[in-house]
Design a protein around this motif. Sequence first.
Motif, PDB file in Angstrom:
ATOM      1  N   LEU A 206       0.950  -1.272   0.185  1.00 22.22           N
ATOM      2  CA  LEU A 206       0.162  -0.052  -0.076  1.00 22.22           C
ATOM      3  C   LEU A 206       1.013   1.322   0.022  1.00 22.22           C
ATOM      4  CD1 LEU A 206      -2.491  -1.132   2.651  1.00 22.22           C
ATOM      5  CD2 LEU A 206      -3.144  -0.921   0.070  1.00 22.22           C
ATOM      6  N   ILE A 207       0.694   2.061  -0.997  1.00 20.74           N
ATOM      7  CA  ILE A 207       1.624   3.367  -1.250  1.00 20.74           C
ATOM      8  C   ILE A 207       0.527   4.577  -1.011  1.00 20.74           C
ATOM      9  CG2 ILE A 207       3.117   4.519  -2.645  1.00 20.74           C
ATOM     10  CD1 ILE A 207       2.914   1.384  -4.027  1.00 20.74           C
ATOM     11  N   VAL A 208       1.068   5.347  -0.156  1.00 20.72           N
ATOM     12  CA  VAL A 208       0.250   6.682   0.174  1.00 20.72           C
ATOM     13  C   VAL A 208       1.074   7.719  -0.678  1.00 20.72           C
ATOM     14  CG1 VAL A 208      -0.209   8.426   1.916  1.00 20.72           C
ATOM     15  CG2 VAL A 208      -0.177   6.152   2.301  1.00 20.72           C
ATOM     16  N   VAL A 209       0.230   8.293  -1.430  1.00 25.72           N
ATOM     17  CA  VAL A 209       0.731   9.526  -2.488  1.00 25.72           C
ATOM     18  C   VAL A 209       0.784  10.825  -1.708  1.00 25.72           C
ATOM     19  CG1 VAL A 209       0.690  10.281  -4.961  1.00 25.72           C
ATOM     20  CG2 VAL A 209       0.382   7.985  -4.267  1.00 25.72           C
ATOM     21  N   LEU A 210       1.816  11.455  -1.630  1.00 19.64           N
ATOM     22  CA  LEU A 210       1.513  12.980  -1.131  1.00 19.64           C
ATOM     23  C   LEU A 210       2.007  14.043  -2.292  1.00 19.64           C
ATOM     24  CD1 LEU A 210       3.547  12.411   2.059  1.00 19.64           C
ATOM     25  CD2 LEU A 210       1.061  12.154   1.860  1.00 19.64           C
ATOM     26  N   SER A 211       1.637  15.057  -2.196  1.00 26.54           N
ATOM     27  CA  SER A 211       2.288  16.108  -2.957  1.00 26.54           C
ATOM     28  C   SER A 211       2.396  17.547  -2.055  1.00 26.54           C
ATOM     29  CB  SER A 211       1.076  16.526  -4.114  1.00 26.54           C
ATOM     30  OG  SER A 211       0.033  16.849  -3.509  1.00 26.54           O
ATOM     31  N   GLU A 212       3.527  17.997  -2.582  1.00 23.77           N
ATOM     32  CA  GLU A 212       4.049  19.228  -1.762  1.00 23.77           C
ATOM     33  C   GLU A 212       3.276  20.367  -2.342  1.00 23.77           C
ATOM     34  OE1 GLU A 212       7.977  21.008   0.117  1.00 23.77           O
ATOM     35  OE2 GLU A 212       8.201  19.774  -1.643  1.00 23.77           O
ATOM     36  N   LEU A 213       2.892  21.476  -1.206  1.00 25.91           N
ATOM     37  CA  LEU A 213       1.934  22.250  -1.726  1.00 25.91           C
ATOM     38  C   LEU A 213       2.723  23.746  -2.249  1.00 25.91           C
ATOM     39  CD1 LEU A 213      -0.458  22.247   1.502  1.00 25.91           C
ATOM     40  CD2 LEU A 213      -0.906  21.198  -0.734  1.00 25.91           C
ATOM     41  N   THR A 214       4.029  23.838  -2.005  1.00 21.87           N
ATOM     42  CA  THR A 214       4.690  24.980  -2.400  1.00 21.87           C
ATOM     43  C   THR A 214       5.815  24.533  -3.067  1.00 21.87           C
ATOM     44  OG1 THR A 214       5.914  24.783  -0.072  1.00 21.87           O
ATOM     45  CG2 THR A 214       3.805  26.014  -0.166  1.00 21.87           C
ATOM     46  N   LEU A 215       6.436  25.526  -3.805  1.00 25.06           N
ATOM     47  CA  LEU A 215       7.704  25.170  -4.632  1.00 25.06           C
ATOM     48  C   LEU A 215       8.383  26.461  -4.240  1.00 25.06           C
ATOM     49  CD1 LEU A 215       7.321  27.000  -7.583  1.00 25.06           C
ATOM     50  CD2 LEU A 215       6.042  24.965  -8.027  1.00 25.06           C
ATOM     51  N   GLU A 216       9.989  26.070  -4.829  1.00 23.50           N
ATOM     52  CA  GLU A 216      10.679  27.386  -4.875  1.00 23.50           C
ATOM     53  C   GLU A 216      10.899  28.014  -6.268  1.00 23.50           C
ATOM     54  OE1 GLU A 216      15.511  28.423  -3.859  1.00 23.50           O
ATOM     55  OE2 GLU A 216      14.529  26.574  -2.935  1.00 23.50           O
ATOM     56  N   ARG A 217      10.790  29.381  -6.361  1.00 19.17           N
ATOM     57  CA  ARG A 217      10.725  29.873  -7.732  1.00 19.17           C
ATOM     58  C   ARG A 217      11.376  31.211  -7.510  1.00 19.17           C
ATOM     59  NH1 ARG A 217       5.229  30.105 -10.064  1.00 19.17           N
ATOM     60  NH2 ARG A 217       5.689  27.929 -10.916  1.00 19.17           N
TER      61      ARG A 217
END
Length: 202
Positions: A84-95
């Motif tokens: 079982l794999i939990v998929v996350l995504s980061e809400l911010t990025l560096e620009r």
Amino acid sequence: MARTPDHPVEPLFVDRWSPRSFTGEPVPDAVLASAFEAARWAPSASNAQPWRFLIARQGDAHWESYVSLLAPRNALWASHASALIVVLSELTLERRGAIVENVSHSFDAGAAWTNFAHQALLLGWHTHGIGGFDRDAARERLEIPDTFAIETIVALGRQGALDTLHADFHAGESPSARRPIAETVFAGRLGEPAFAGERNAA
């Protein structure tokens, strides 16, 4: 049901589907590494690569905790998966030296999960994305920071025979169809046919 594409595509795209019957056999490190390598090369805004994956394998120290996050009906079948794999995504990025909102974090994580699913299939393993689980409990138990969205849990395994699946799911254990392109792709605005043949048919 048999799947037949309306236009030429690689068989991989038609062959991928989401079974619920799994054998539960151990998944080799090499299979996981290859699938995650495919996910690694997905496109993302500003090359931020916002996806993260948390994994539990059948029988390891994390397995029961992961299964307990699932809605009861999903646990009936997903508890027989190999991982079982939990998929996350980061809400911010560096620009340009600043931390800004990443408005495409979910979109990009979806691209990574798609790569993962197709590479797993090439190696003989199936995946099934799960939306029915307790996200609040997942965040607390897995210590997921608020800077990450919890996208989905993916069950991974070898497809099993129908008798390995709870009877409640037997009727739906087959690849699903897709609506035609004419109902999905439009020219300029919704409802405008995108291709000449569709305009003539209308």
